[in-house]
Design an enzyme around this catalytic site. Structure first.
Site, PDB file in Angstrom:
ATOM      1  N   GLY A  60      34.027  42.699  42.810  1.00 28.32           N
ATOM      2  CA  GLY A  60      34.206  44.388  42.368  1.00 28.32           C
ATOM      3  C   GLY A  60      33.339  44.300  41.447  1.00 28.32           C
ATOM      4  O   GLY A  60      33.338  45.151  40.977  1.00 28.32           O
TER       5      GLY A  60
ATOM      6  N   SER B 276      30.549  39.743  42.624  1.00 27.24           N
ATOM      7  CA  SER B 276      31.901  38.921  43.230  1.00 27.24           C
ATOM      8  C   SER B 276      33.177  39.588  42.828  1.00 27.24           C
ATOM      9  O   SER B 276      32.994  40.068  41.379  1.00 27.24           O
ATOM     10  CB  SER B 276      32.144  37.825  43.364  1.00 27.24           C
TER      11      SER B 276
ATOM     12  N   GLU C  67      33.278  45.497  54.316  1.00 28.37           N
ATOM     13  CA  GLU C  67      32.526  44.696  53.693  1.00 28.37           C
ATOM     14  C   GLU C  67      32.953  43.208  54.674  1.00 28.37           C
ATOM     15  O   GLU C  67      33.978  43.985  55.388  1.00 28.37           O
ATOM     16  CB  GLU C  67      33.250  44.160  51.937  1.00 28.37           C
TER      17      GLU C  67
ATOM     18  N   ASP D 222      40.287  37.645  48.698  1.00 28.65           N
ATOM     19  CA  ASP D 222      41.882  37.226  47.536  1.00 28.65           C
ATOM     20  C   ASP D 222      42.767  38.458  48.190  1.00 28.65           C
ATOM     21  O   ASP D 222      43.518  37.745  47.570  1.00 28.65           O
ATOM     22  CB  ASP D 222      40.944  37.520  46.749  1.00 28.65           C
ATOM     23  N   THR D 223      42.701  39.174  49.013  1.00 25.38           N
ATOM     24  CA  THR D 223      43.630  40.512  49.645  1.00 25.38           C
ATOM     25  C   THR D 223      44.519  39.146  50.175  1.00 25.38           C
ATOM     26  O   THR D 223      45.856  39.603  50.293  1.00 25.38           O
ATOM     27  CB  THR D 223      43.628  41.262  49.745  1.00 25.38           C
TER      28      THR D 223
ATOM     29  N   GLU E 152      37.141  43.596  55.624  1.00 30.77           N
ATOM     30  CA  GLU E 152      37.650  44.769  55.202  1.00 30.77           C
ATOM     31  C   GLU E 152      37.058  46.137  55.249  1.00 30.77           C
ATOM     32  O   GLU E 152      35.658  46.560  56.214  1.00 30.77           O
ATOM     33  CB  GLU E 152      36.676  44.848  53.381  1.00 30.77           C
TER      34      GLU E 152
ATOM     35  N   ARG F  54      41.741  37.564  36.514  1.00 29.80           N
ATOM     36  CA  ARG F  54      42.062  37.309  37.276  1.00 29.80           C
ATOM     37  C   ARG F  54      43.098  35.819  36.758  1.00 29.80           C
ATOM     38  O   ARG F  54      42.148  34.978  37.197  1.00 29.80           O
ATOM     39  CB  ARG F  54      42.413  37.417  38.331  1.00 29.80           C
TER      40      ARG F  54
END
Length: 392
Positions: A152, A150, A271, A278-279, A258, A358
């Site tokens: 990345g 997750s 993906e 998140d984006t 994505e 984050r």
């Protein structure tokens, strides 16, 4: 109208979902492997356990008897959800969708082999020998990802022979769950990448949010912006592809799909996440009539969503932790960040830090016709003002 929702994973995305659910009078039990996770801070009840422990997962389901299960992370014993779904519990979007999308092998094979959609060339590797062979077959440059991870984690690019061993070790270290396998894929020389938030409804047509552009570093989102300008024909293809994939997976809710966009070669599937993305935190800038968490909730509850309207242009930028600490951090610079016009800061409330984890996000907005570069610069400048202070 009031449902009991079991949230599996309680990070910052889960927290925003719980806030949306509470505003609609729902009852939420937030679960995670550690106490004090962000979503737990706003939920009605909490459970702390490893969701990779199938027996523990079933015990929590039996204890709370939820109407709805909403997975927010990958590290879940997802195959147990089939039996739970057969008992009448609504798994979001569906047990099939969760099982396919929590594993890159299943979703990639579905998309490329069964649906015939355009993806990067790829191979799988369970051993270092298979990994070396796959890299040789793909050639340089190529991209490596764990099958289960997750944000990345474990993802990297291999530019030459000197990167191969490092990429394997990093991929193994970034794997989540108990699946240790890599996917090695062709590097697509894309012009930009997007997240197409796709909403499937119980009754009603599939809807698409305006495309979200994003920038990743080490496979992890750093900034996002909406609406991403793109050729209408590319957007149409992306929407058609997202519709085909979500229909094949079945279920209701929001999906973060994505894509890589090449002005020369077209649209490549990348993906898919069966939950808020998140984006999509850029929608917290009120760029739409409903943000992605509200859209997810409405779709899950079967509430009608007539249309998704773009109200403003927006941008987001993350605030990372500088180092690891087991103590909750403090934050400086929030006042300076909020001095920027039309800007918000959202602190996630994570009780400990990891390097580059984050911890907060700055979001900003303006009129729909605003130059996105102006908004991106503003969001990054605001995020840079916020300092995560590590407590000894």
């Amino acid at each position: 109208m009031i449902h009991k929702i079991l949230l599996l994973g309680s990070g910052e995305l889960g927290k925003e979902f719980v806030i949306a659910a509470q505003r609609m009078g729902q009852y939420v039990i937030a679960c995670d492997s550690y106490a004090g996770a962000p979503a737990m801070q706003v939920a009605d009840e909490v459970e702390v356990f490893s969701m990779l422990d199938g027996d523990a997962l079933e015990a929590v389901v039996k204890k709370h008897q939820p109407d709805i299960i909403v997975p927010e992370i990958e590290a879940i014993r997802t195959e147990r959800l089939y039996a739970i779904e057969e008992q009448g519990v609504h798994v979001v979007p569906s047990a099939r969708a969760v099982n396919f999308t929590m594993n890159r092998r299943a979703i990639r094979d579905l998309v490329a082999q069964e649906l015939g959609l355009q993806t990067a060339k790829y191979f799988y590797a369970k051993t270092k020998e298979e990994f070396d062979a796959a890299v040789k077959e793909i050639g340089f440059p190529c991209v490596v990802k764990p099958l289960m991870s997750s944000s990345g984690k474990g993802q990297s690019k291999i530019d030459g022979p000197e990167d191969v061993d490092r990429a394997w070790e990093y991929g193994i270290s970034g794997s989540r769950g108990d699946i240790v396998e890599m996917i090695v894929e062709e590097f697509i020389p894309f012009d930009y990448e997007i997240t197409l938030l796709t909403v499937t409804q119980k009754s009603g047509e599939t809807l698409f949010c305006p495309p979200i552009g994003h920038v990743q570093k080490g496979g992890d989102y750093q900034e996002s912006f909406q609406p991403m300008p793109m050729k209408p024909e590319h957007l149409k293809v992306a929407q058609e592809m997202a519709d085909k994939v979500t229909r094949a997976l079945t279920g209701t809710g929001i999906w973060g799909v994505e894509f890589f966009i090449s002005n020369e070669k077209g649209v490549y599937f990348s993906e898919l996440s069966p939950r808020p993305h998140d984006t999509g935190m850029v929608t917290l800038a009120n760029t739409q009539n409903l943000n992605e968490f509200e859209l997810h909730l409405y779709a899950i509850l079967g509430l009608p969503i007539n249309e998704i309207q773009l109200l403003k242009a927006g941008a987001s930028a993350v605030v990372p932790a500088p180092a690891a600490s087991t103590n909750a951090p403090e934050y400086d610079g929030v006042e300076e960040a909020l001095a920027f016009p039309n800007t918000y800061v959202r602190i996630f409330g994570k009780p400990f830090t990891r390097t580059k984890r984050r911890m907060a996000v700055a979001v900003t907005y303006d009129a729909p016709e605003t130059d996105l570069n102006i908004l991106r610069d503003r969001a990054k400048a605001a995020a840079a003002k916020v300092k995560v202070k590590i407590q000894d």
